[in-house]
Write an enzyme that holds these catalytic residues in place. Structure first.
Site, PDB file in Angstrom:
ATOM      1  N   ASP A  15     -10.024   2.576  -3.971  1.00 19.55           N
ATOM      2  CA  ASP A  15     -10.052   3.717  -3.897  1.00 19.55           C
ATOM      3  C   ASP A  15     -10.517   4.577  -5.433  1.00 19.55           C
ATOM      4  OD1 ASP A  15      -8.444   4.065  -1.547  1.00 19.55           O
ATOM      5  OD2 ASP A  15      -6.648   3.299  -2.615  1.00 19.55           O
ATOM      6  N   ASP A  33       0.973  -1.143   0.018  1.00 21.95           N
ATOM      7  CA  ASP A  33       0.115   0.115  -0.041  1.00 21.95           C
ATOM      8  C   ASP A  33       0.950   1.209  -0.182  1.00 21.95           C
ATOM      9  OD1 ASP A  33      -2.698   1.449   0.496  1.00 21.95           O
ATOM     10  OD2 ASP A  33      -1.727   2.054   2.172  1.00 21.95           O
ATOM     11  N   GLU A  62       1.621  -0.482  -4.993  1.00 18.88           N
ATOM     12  CA  GLU A  62       0.621   0.659  -5.449  1.00 18.88           C
ATOM     13  C   GLU A  62       1.457   1.839  -5.528  1.00 18.88           C
ATOM     14  OE1 GLU A  62      -3.334   2.980  -3.743  1.00 18.88           O
ATOM     15  OE2 GLU A  62      -1.562   2.278  -2.321  1.00 18.88           O
TER      16      GLU A  62
END
Length: 415
Positions: free
Chosen positions: A302, A195, A220
């Site tokens: 997201d 992340d 990410e």
């Protein structure tokens, strides 16, 4: 950086073969097994009922939401990293889910959020930057000086509002490695998703992967594409170069989500399919430069879901999946599209996955782009599959082609 400058991937070199033990054989199809609201729905139990469908459809790996205790119900404000009781369900229910996934040979991907951590007590400067009373009981030296701690400056971008972890500290890295090994060896996660990978140097990702040995990793690395007064720039080379540089700096051990492809594809499907061929005649995202490290996707928790920070146009979802599921790279399917948008979309995705598998399209498959104009995109992939999206009419030349599937604004053929 390295041999990736100017978009040169190193898929062909001999040195690549050893590294590819971590990237496997390029036949992954990932499933994002949650959205932003999942914590409200007894999630581990819900997913356990769906494991058979996930496995039968051909997914190799399912990315689960954060499994450890968090200050926020979605899981992205971690606190006690060794507690497996979360708003998604109890440790017992999680272990039952992981057991079932193992039985059906779907690898579990853990969400690794090691950029920031919410403190338990106030320390230096009156901030919550100490971690007293829980495992990994760090003090203020574990927190970067730019986010209120006594550590060094951050090696990446700050995630504002919470203490950011200082990965330059040896004790911090040792503890993170211990936690990652526990997730891998004891809990049963074979794959990792990193992340907010912009938040710390990719050299630490390399160190963590080498120590914990996940089978597959994806980062990410999300920053903004380049825009002008009229919308998205045609040329996104600087955007994909940044992602490629990040992959390179992990020692090429991690893949990365192909945000460049998402950004371009979601503009292309609105009648700008010319965007899908770069000046060199290749796909314009990370997929066009380094396909074995490009994890393609259409939406995630997201960009889509209820957050909708950057959503794919909803009436073009299937065209998006036709593109990523017939193309090189490593495609990802989002939970919402697969389970919440109706049987028709679910079944069309499964059919596309089936074609990918049976025609042996993989992350390094060759691609020839034949058409990229306003209302039509067409390509031949791996010499065995041809496809078109858009409302322009097109079909491949030659009698050897058979229509494999078609629908609104798309068609796919195989030999």
């Amino acid at each position: 950086m390295g041999n990736q400058q100017n978009g040169q991937g190193s898929d062909g070199s001999n040195q690549q073969i050893d590294i590819d033990a971590t990237i496997r054989n390029g036949r992954e199809i990932l499933f994002q097994a949650f959205n932003w609201e999942s914590h409200k729905h007894n999630w581990w139990r819900n997913l356990e009922r769906k494991v058979y469908d996930i496995a039968k459809s051909g997914f190799t790996s399912a990315w689960l939401p954060p499994v450890t205790h968090s200050f926020s119900p979605e899981g992205y404000l971690p606190q006690n990293l060794y507690s497996l009781n979360s708003s998604y369900g109890s440790e017992q229910l999680l272990k039952a889910l992981l057991q079932k996934m193992k039985h059906y040979k779907v690898r579990a991907m853990a969400d690794i959020f090691i950029n920031h951590r919410v403190g338990t007590t106030r320390g230096h400067g009156g901030m919550y930057n100490r971690y007293d009373g829980i495992p990994l009981s760090w003090d203020e030296h574990a927190v970067t000086s730019c986010t209120g701690g006594l550590g060094n400056r951050s090696t990446g971008d700050n995630f504002h509002g919470v203490p950011n972890i200082d990965h330059t500290q040896q004790f911090v890295r040792k503890d993170i490695v211990g936690w990652l090994k526990w997730l891998h060896d004891n809990v049963g996660f074979q794959d990792f998703r990193f992340d907010f990978a912009r938040g710390y140097s990719p050299k630490y990702v390399k160190e963590y992967i080498e120590a914990a040995k996940p089978l597959f990793s994806v980062g990410e690395y999300w920053d903004s594409c380049s825009y002008n007064g009229h919308g998205l720039d045609y040329n996104q080379d600087s955007h994909r170069q940044r992602i490629v540089n990040w992959i390179d700096a992990t020692g090429q051990l991690s893949t990365a989500f192909d945000f460049t492809t998402k950004g371009i594809l979601q503009e292309a499907v609105k009648g700008q399919f010319w965007r899908l061929r770069d000046p060199q005649g290749k796909p314009p995202g990370v997929m066009g430069w380094w396909p074995s490290r490009a994890v393609t996707f259409i939406d995630n928790h997201d960009t889509g879901s209820t957050q909708a920070h950057w959503p794919f146009p909803s009436n073009h979802i299937v065209e998006g999946y036709v593109y990523i599921l017939t193309h090189p790279g490593i495609p990802t399917v989002f939970y919402d599209h697969f389970f919440d948008w109706g049987n028709s979309i679910h079944d069309q995705i499964v059919k596309l996955m089936d074609i990918r598998k049976h025609q042996d399209i993989h992350s390094r498959s060759s691609i020839r782009i034949l058409e990229a104009q306003a209302n039509l995109y067409a390509a031949i992939i791996g010499d065995k599959v041809s496809m078109k999206i858009g409302d322009g009419s097109w079909c491949p030349a030659g009698r050897e082609w058979t229509l494999a599937t078609s629908g609104h604004r798309y068609a796919v053929w195989h030999k």
